[in-house]
Design a protein around this motif. Structure first.
Motif, mmCIF file in Angstrom:
data_model
loop_
_atom_site.group_PDB
_atom_site.id
_atom_site.type_symbol
_atom_site.label_atom_id
_atom_site.label_comp_id
_atom_site.label_asym_id
_atom_site.label_seq_id
_atom_site.Cartn_x
_atom_site.Cartn_y
_atom_site.Cartn_z
ATOM 1 N N TYR A 104 -9.387 5.310 4.128
ATOM 2 C CA TYR A 104 -9.660 3.970 3.618
ATOM 3 C C TYR A 104 -9.946 3.035 4.781
ATOM 4 O O TYR A 104 -9.614 3.304 5.935
ATOM 5 C CB TYR A 104 -8.498 3.445 2.769
ATOM 6 C CG TYR A 104 -7.227 3.181 3.538
ATOM 7 C CD1 TYR A 104 -6.944 1.913 4.044
ATOM 8 C CD2 TYR A 104 -6.298 4.202 3.757
ATOM 9 C CE1 TYR A 104 -5.784 1.670 4.754
ATOM 10 C CE2 TYR A 104 -5.127 3.962 4.455
ATOM 11 C CZ TYR A 104 -4.875 2.694 4.957
ATOM 12 O OH TYR A 104 -3.723 2.453 5.657
ATOM 13 N N ARG B 291 0.840 -1.191 0.000
ATOM 14 C CA ARG B 291 0.000 0.000 0.000
ATOM 15 C C ARG B 291 0.876 1.243 0.000
ATOM 16 O O ARG B 291 1.841 1.353 0.738
ATOM 17 C CB ARG B 291 -0.898 -0.006 1.245
ATOM 18 C CG ARG B 291 -1.669 1.291 1.424
ATOM 19 C CD ARG B 291 -2.675 1.198 2.547
ATOM 20 N NE ARG B 291 -3.660 0.186 2.232
ATOM 21 C CZ ARG B 291 -3.750 -0.961 2.878
ATOM 22 N NH1 ARG B 291 -2.937 -1.248 3.865
ATOM 23 N NH2 ARG B 291 -4.662 -1.841 2.550
ATOM 24 N N GLY C 128 -5.720 8.261 4.747
ATOM 25 C CA GLY C 128 -4.833 7.922 3.643
ATOM 26 C C GLY C 128 -3.894 9.050 3.293
ATOM 27 O O GLY C 128 -2.737 8.835 2.938
ATOM 28 N N ASP D 45 -7.816 -1.539 -0.750
ATOM 29 C CA ASP D 45 -6.741 -2.520 -0.603
ATOM 30 C C ASP D 45 -5.384 -2.000 -1.064
ATOM 31 O O ASP D 45 -4.387 -2.715 -0.999
ATOM 32 C CB ASP D 45 -7.085 -3.797 -1.377
ATOM 33 C CG ASP D 45 -8.377 -4.437 -0.890
ATOM 34 O OD1 ASP D 45 -8.622 -4.392 0.328
ATOM 35 O OD2 ASP D 45 -9.146 -4.949 -1.721
ATOM 36 N N GLY D 46 -5.328 -0.761 -1.561
ATOM 37 C CA GLY D 46 -4.049 -0.181 -1.928
ATOM 38 C C GLY D 46 -3.710 -0.211 -3.397
ATOM 39 O O GLY D 46 -2.559 0.031 -3.770
ATOM 40 N N ASN D 47 -4.684 -0.491 -4.257
ATOM 41 C CA ASN D 47 -4.463 -0.487 -5.703
ATOM 42 C C ASN D 47 -5.256 0.620 -6.387
ATOM 43 O O ASN D 47 -5.610 0.507 -7.564
ATOM 44 C CB ASN D 47 -4.838 -1.850 -6.299
ATOM 45 C CG ASN D 47 -3.938 -2.962 -5.790
ATOM 46 O OD1 ASN D 47 -2.720 -2.847 -5.852
ATOM 47 N ND2 ASN D 47 -4.539 -4.012 -5.250
ATOM 48 N N ARG E 268 1.070 5.149 0.909
ATOM 49 C CA ARG E 268 0.385 6.025 1.845
ATOM 50 C C ARG E 268 1.071 7.385 1.851
ATOM 51 O O ARG E 268 2.285 7.478 1.970
ATOM 52 C CB ARG E 268 0.421 5.414 3.240
ATOM 53 C CG ARG E 268 -0.635 5.945 4.179
ATOM 54 C CD ARG E 268 -0.602 5.200 5.489
ATOM 55 N NE ARG E 268 -0.971 3.811 5.321
ATOM 56 C CZ ARG E 268 -0.900 2.921 6.318
ATOM 57 N NH1 ARG E 268 -0.474 3.280 7.501
ATOM 58 N NH2 ARG E 268 -1.251 1.677 6.115
ATOM 59 N N GLU F 91 -10.303 -1.416 4.947
ATOM 60 C CA GLU F 91 -10.413 -2.711 4.270
ATOM 61 C C GLU F 91 -11.469 -3.618 4.887
ATOM 62 O O GLU F 91 -11.871 -4.610 4.276
ATOM 63 C CB GLU F 91 -9.067 -3.432 4.308
ATOM 64 C CG GLU F 91 -7.953 -2.707 3.576
ATOM 65 C CD GLU F 91 -6.615 -3.369 3.855
ATOM 66 O OE1 GLU F 91 -6.150 -4.125 2.974
ATOM 67 O OE2 GLU F 91 -6.052 -3.129 4.934
ATOM 68 N N GLY G 18 -1.406 3.164 -6.794
ATOM 69 C CA GLY G 18 -1.158 2.384 -5.595
ATOM 70 C C GLY G 18 -1.621 3.065 -4.330
ATOM 71 O O GLY G 18 -0.965 2.978 -3.285
ATOM 72 N N VAL G 19 -2.750 3.745 -4.407
ATOM 73 C CA VAL G 19 -3.299 4.485 -3.264
ATOM 74 C C VAL G 19 -4.415 3.663 -2.613
ATOM 75 O O VAL G 19 -5.226 3.054 -3.309
ATOM 76 C CB VAL G 19 -3.850 5.847 -3.724
ATOM 77 C CG1 VAL G 19 -4.497 6.588 -2.564
ATOM 78 C CG2 VAL G 19 -2.756 6.679 -4.347
ATOM 79 N N ALA G 20 -4.454 3.661 -1.308
ATOM 80 C CA ALA G 20 -5.588 3.097 -0.583
ATOM 81 C C ALA G 20 -6.606 4.206 -0.368
ATOM 82 O O ALA G 20 -6.312 5.205 0.292
ATOM 83 C CB ALA G 20 -5.134 2.513 0.754
#
Length: 302
Positions: free
Chosen positions: A180, A2, A194, A219-221, A4, A182, A243-245
């Motif tokens: 974010y 992830r 985030g 989830d970080g994508n 951040r 999950e 690649g950001v959550a």
């Protein structure tokens, strides 16, 4: 893995945006209030001014019957960004009641949810902040101007949560903030910050154009890209990051909300009482125009 961002990290660059038109563009939602009306299917409080002739928004949270109006002339004699009308939101301090924890804090419209998960969307819109004391002059009390609100799983007992993304205003600052989570079912305190970035000054008496891309993915994508026009009319990119959550694990990605949300109003109420005495203003007013949600930048760009 992830990615951040810390609260103070931000990226700025002047860019040329999206000259080519997409062959199979898909506009999901659009409203420029050219009908001269606003319309919402569900009113959480006042409904004055809503008219079926307007483009249907899903929800309104209007503090009073005077809170929402499609207008042909803005405060100060300015014109809509494009076309004949723009949407005017007005929030009155005298109508705020802390016993109503949400609705009297807002003059707001919300689109519907798409009931899709991990979508990739472009959001285009323009906002106008009047400089008058009782327009959107600088104020030390945070207020939310644009938010992306999540759909909680009510049947499973999920509680209301902070918006997973928002543009906030304070003093002469505009800030973009996102969260974010999950967890399939969120719980108090499970939402994680985030990032928070400055997205330029709160320029007054001019239309501010925005073009924002979000691929929702807790989830970080995810993807986050924020562009706005500067005072010279050139596009500025504040961030473009993969690649950001961002967002929550819900049955639907967020709905877009625009207007005024004085979520901090109770603090001022307790300090000064529910009157203009001791307050910076008795009224807040903002305008929006050319709101579009699309799958391509060209279709969403104001």
């Amino acid at each position: 893995m992830r990615f951040r961002l810390g609260p103070s990290l931000w990226i700025v660059g002047v860019i040329a945006l999206f000259s080519a038109s997409a062959a199979h563009a898909w506009v999901i939602f659009a409203d420029d209030w050219s009908s001269g009306y606003w319309n919402a299917l569900d009113h959480k409080r006042a409904s004055g001014g809503s008219n079926p002739a307007g483009v249907p928004w899903a929800i309104s949270q209007m503090q009073t019957n005077a809170a929402g109006l499609a207008v042909s002339t803005l405060e100060g004699g300015f014109a809509p960004r494009k076309g004949s009308h723009a949407m005017q939101f007005t929030w009155y301090r005298s109508s705020f009641n802390p016993s109503d924890s949400n609705n009297t804090r807002k003059a707001h419209l919300f689109t519907d949810w798409e009931y899709l998960y991990k979508t990739d969307r472009w959001y285009g819109f323009s906002m106008f902040l009047p400089s008058a004391t009782n327009g959107m002059a600088d104020d030390s009390e945070w207020e939310l101007l644009t938010q992306w609100q999540s759909r909680r799983d009510v049947g499973a007992g999920e509680m209301s949560r902070i918006p997973p993304a928002a543009i906030l205003h304070k003093d002469n600052r505009l800030v973009f903030k996102w969260y974010y989570d999950e967890n399939v079912l969120s719980f108090p305190g499970s939402q994680i910050l985030g990032g928070q970035i400055e997205v330029g000054p709160a320029d007054k008496d001019v239309w501010i154009d925005w073009l924002i891309r979000i691929r929702w993915d807790p989830d970080g994508n995810g993807i986050l890209e924020i562009n706005r026009k500067n005072s010279g009319g050139s596009w500025v990119r504040y961030i473009k990051q993969y690649g950001v959550a961002i967002g929550y694990n819900d049955i639907s990605d967020p709905q877009l909300g625009i207007g005024i949300y004085k979520y901090d109003a109770e603090k001022r109420y307790n300090e000064a009482g529910n009157t203009s005495t001791g307050s910076d203003y008795y009224r807040r007013r903002i305008y929006f125009d050319e709101v579009t949600i699309a799958t391509t930048a060209n279709e969403a760009k104001p």
